[in-house]
Design an enzyme around this catalytic site. Structure first.
Site, PDB file in Angstrom:
ATOM      1  N   ASP A  60     -19.257  -9.957  -7.825  1.00 47.40           N
ATOM      2  CA  ASP A  60     -19.037  -9.029  -6.719  1.00 47.40           C
ATOM      3  C   ASP A  60     -18.392  -7.735  -7.212  1.00 47.40           C
ATOM      4  OD1 ASP A  60     -19.154  -8.420  -3.879  1.00 47.40           O
ATOM      5  OD2 ASP A  60     -16.976  -8.658  -3.857  1.00 47.40           O
ATOM      6  N   GLU A 111       0.852  -1.187   0.000  1.00 43.73           N
ATOM      7  CA  GLU A 111       0.000   0.000   0.000  1.00 43.73           C
ATOM      8  C   GLU A 111       0.888   1.238   0.000  1.00 43.73           C
ATOM      9  OE1 GLU A 111      -3.155  -0.119  -0.339  1.00 43.73           O
ATOM     10  OE2 GLU A 111      -3.551  -2.233   0.068  1.00 43.73           O
TER      11      GLU A 111
END
Length: 205
Positions: free
Chosen positions: A165, A140
């Site tokens: 999804d 990240e």
């Protein structure tokens, strides 16, 4: 990164679906008809139906693609087409994003028992997620700096569920409204995802 993957898929599809006009090259009318036919075929979608073995990609498409690209499309193409009908996003765009997230299927998120999470889009499991969860180390970017973290990700029973999804996430979350509006252009689609905060990687688009 995503834009480049999408562009490569689109270029491959366009090259593969271009009609071979060697026998009709002398006729401007036949040439324009060939171009129209190629455009029509492209509009209909250039994805292989991996479930039935029936193909919407031409044999020429298979010949021009790298084996790992062809295998990826054949495996997931039918699910991408279903998600495309639900979202309006071209199937090849979603296949491109799944390819980026998983390294063409070679770096899927693996559950603790060694099985696949079937998570093709790197969707994390937030507190409102009621389904299965798996943990994985991910990179990240915080204030522009890369950090390795252990994060919780959604896990699915199948790749079809992963596409479903993803389609629900993109269509039901207001932050992705502009992404859907720009679904006709690969660059705008990639940039829209990044601006909407889909990933923290500054080079994601």
């Amino acid at each position: 990164l995503l834009h480049q993957v999408l562009v490569n898929l689109i270029v491959n599809a366009r090259q593969a679906l271009a009609v071979d006009g060697t026998a009709e090259a002398a006729s401007p009318r036949s040439s324009s008809m060939a171009q129209a036919l190629a455009a029509f075929r492209q509009q209909q979608g250039a994805v292989t139906d991996g479930a039935t073995g029936g193909k919407t990609l031409s044999d020429k498409a298979n010949a021009t693609q790298a084996p790992h690209v062809r295998a990826f499309q054949e495996k997931l193409g039918v699910h991408a087409e279903e998600a495309s009908r639900a979202t309006g996003i071209p199937a090849k765009f979603m296949l491109g994003q799944a390819a980026l997230e998983t390294g063409w299927g070679k770096r899927e998120i693996i559950s603790r028992d060694g099985s696949s999470s079937h998570n093709l889009f790197g969707i994390k499991a937030s507190s409102d997620w009621k389904g299965k969860v798996t943990e994985a180390v991910t990179t990240e970017y915080v204030n522009g700096k890369a950090q390795r973290k252990v994060e919780k990700f959604r896990a699915y029973d199948s790749y079809a569920d992963s596409f479903k999804d993803y389609a629900q996430l993109i269509t039901n979350n207001k932050r992705y409204e502009k992404v859907l509006a720009a679904a006709g252009d690969a660059s705008a689609f990639a940039q829209g995802l990044q601006k909407a905060g889909y990933a923290t990687d500054p080079n994601y688009a």
